[in-house]
Write an enzyme that holds these catalytic residues in place. Structure first.
Site, PDB file in Angstrom:
ATOM      1  N   HIS A  21      -2.024   6.702   7.651  1.00 24.47           N
ATOM      2  CA  HIS A  21      -1.150   7.881   6.919  1.00 24.47           C
ATOM      3  C   HIS A  21      -2.014   9.310   6.503  1.00 24.47           C
ATOM      4  CE1 HIS A  21       2.678   5.780   6.626  1.00 24.47           C
ATOM      5  NE2 HIS A  21       2.230   4.588   6.046  1.00 24.47           N
TER       6      HIS A  21
ATOM      7  N   HIS B  72      -3.810   0.661   8.104  1.00 23.23           N
ATOM      8  CA  HIS B  72      -2.359   1.237   7.958  1.00 23.23           C
ATOM      9  C   HIS B  72      -2.523   2.665   6.935  1.00 23.23           C
ATOM     10  CE1 HIS B  72       2.063   0.756   7.777  1.00 23.23           C
ATOM     11  NE2 HIS B  72       1.977   1.556   6.633  1.00 23.23           N
ATOM     12  N   GLU B  73      -3.112   2.650   5.782  1.00 20.03           N
ATOM     13  CA  GLU B  73      -3.036   3.641   4.856  1.00 20.03           C
ATOM     14  C   GLU B  73      -4.063   4.655   5.136  1.00 20.03           C
ATOM     15  OE1 GLU B  73      -0.543   3.364   2.783  1.00 20.03           O
ATOM     16  OE2 GLU B  73      -0.278   1.247   3.130  1.00 20.03           O
TER      17      GLU B  73
ATOM     18  N   GLN C 170       2.913   9.809   1.807  1.00 16.32           N
ATOM     19  CA  GLN C 170       4.256   9.130   1.570  1.00 16.32           C
ATOM     20  C   GLN C 170       5.018   9.314   0.464  1.00 16.32           C
ATOM     21  OE1 GLN C 170       2.463   4.938   2.457  1.00 16.32           O
ATOM     22  NE2 GLN C 170       4.662   4.776   3.261  1.00 16.32           N
TER      23      GLN C 170
ATOM     24  N   CYS D 209       6.561  -0.450   6.904  1.00 16.89           N
ATOM     25  CA  CYS D 209       6.085   0.697   6.195  1.00 16.89           C
ATOM     26  C   CYS D 209       7.248   1.321   5.429  1.00 16.89           C
ATOM     27  CB  CYS D 209       5.609   1.980   7.390  1.00 16.89           C
ATOM     28  SG  CYS D 209       5.281   3.272   6.433  1.00 16.89           S
ATOM     29  N   LEU D 210       6.949   1.746   4.289  1.00 12.52           N
ATOM     30  CA  LEU D 210       8.174   2.291   3.211  1.00 12.52           C
ATOM     31  C   LEU D 210       8.667   3.586   3.744  1.00 12.52           C
ATOM     32  CD1 LEU D 210       6.525   1.474  -0.224  1.00 12.52           C
ATOM     33  CD2 LEU D 210       8.100   0.109   0.975  1.00 12.52           C
TER      34      LEU D 210
ATOM     35  N   GLY E 122       0.962  -1.199  -0.034  1.00 17.44           N
ATOM     36  CA  GLY E 122       0.184  -0.072   0.050  1.00 17.44           C
ATOM     37  C   GLY E 122       0.910   1.120   0.051  1.00 17.44           C
TER      38      GLY E 122
HETATM   39 NI    NI Z   1       3.112   2.913   5.711  1.00 14.99          NI
END
Ligand code: NI
Length: 177
Positions: free
Chosen positions: A148, A144-145, A54, A102-103, A49
């Site tokens: 963000h 999670h998304e 991000q 997480c990226l 995701g």
């Molecule tokens: Ni993330």
């Protein structure tokens, strides 16, 4: 299409609530190109995701896709999903703990509690309403998304940091846990 630069923890854009996308903006070429770039960026970095903050853009849009993924080899597949202005409502009170990474927090993962099931309402990339119910890993990725988009990261959701681990140590000590 372009691979976008991923914001890293500490960048203020990850801590700001993102803005709703005006519906008339969704079908513009610029916004459609941005969505394509998000998808390409998510795939390039083996994300399941990606949320717009991000890639340094504070809009309420996220992409989700779970295919064969070396970062999450056991995850069930989820076809590509673009969600704009998402709203989630937990279904039931059951919580589940599982690993998340997480990226924007590279090299780490930790056990994070999430609602086991939820209802999602959002717009798709054509501006059409989406309504679906998700559970387990799919529900986890959505939460999670959406976090963000509210300026949160998974670390904020962990009960404590005793399971926080670097990836090398994850593979060595925690795999299968
Ligand atoms: Ni993330």
């Amino acid at each position: 299409m372009a691979i976008l630069k991923v914001s890293q923890l500490g960048h203020p854009v990850l801590r700001e609530p993102s803005q709703s996308v005006p519906e008339k903006q969704i079908c513009t070429p610029d916004f459609q190109r941005f969505i394509d770039d998000m998808i390409e960026t998510m795939r390039e970095y083996d994300g399941v995701g990606l949320a717009a903050p991000q890639v340094h853009v504070p809009w309420r849009v996220a992409t989700i896709e779970v295919g064969e993924n070396p970062r999450y080899p056991d995850a069930p597949e989820v076809p590509l999903l673009v969600i704009i202005n998402p709203e989630i409502t937990p279904v039931g009170s059951e919580m589940e703990e599982d690993w998340e990474g997480c990226l924007s927090v590279p090299g780490l993962r930790g056990k994070t509690p999430r609602h086991a099931a939820l209802d999602l309402r959002a717009l798709d990339r054509e501006g059409n309403p989406i309504s679906l119910q998700a559970e387990h890993f799919f529900a986890r990725v959505i939460q999670h998304e959406v976090d963000h988009l509210d300026g949160k990261v998974y670390l904020d959701r962990m009960h404590d940091f005793r399971t926080l681990t670097h990836l090398q140590e994850f593979a060595r000590y925690w795999l299968g846990d």
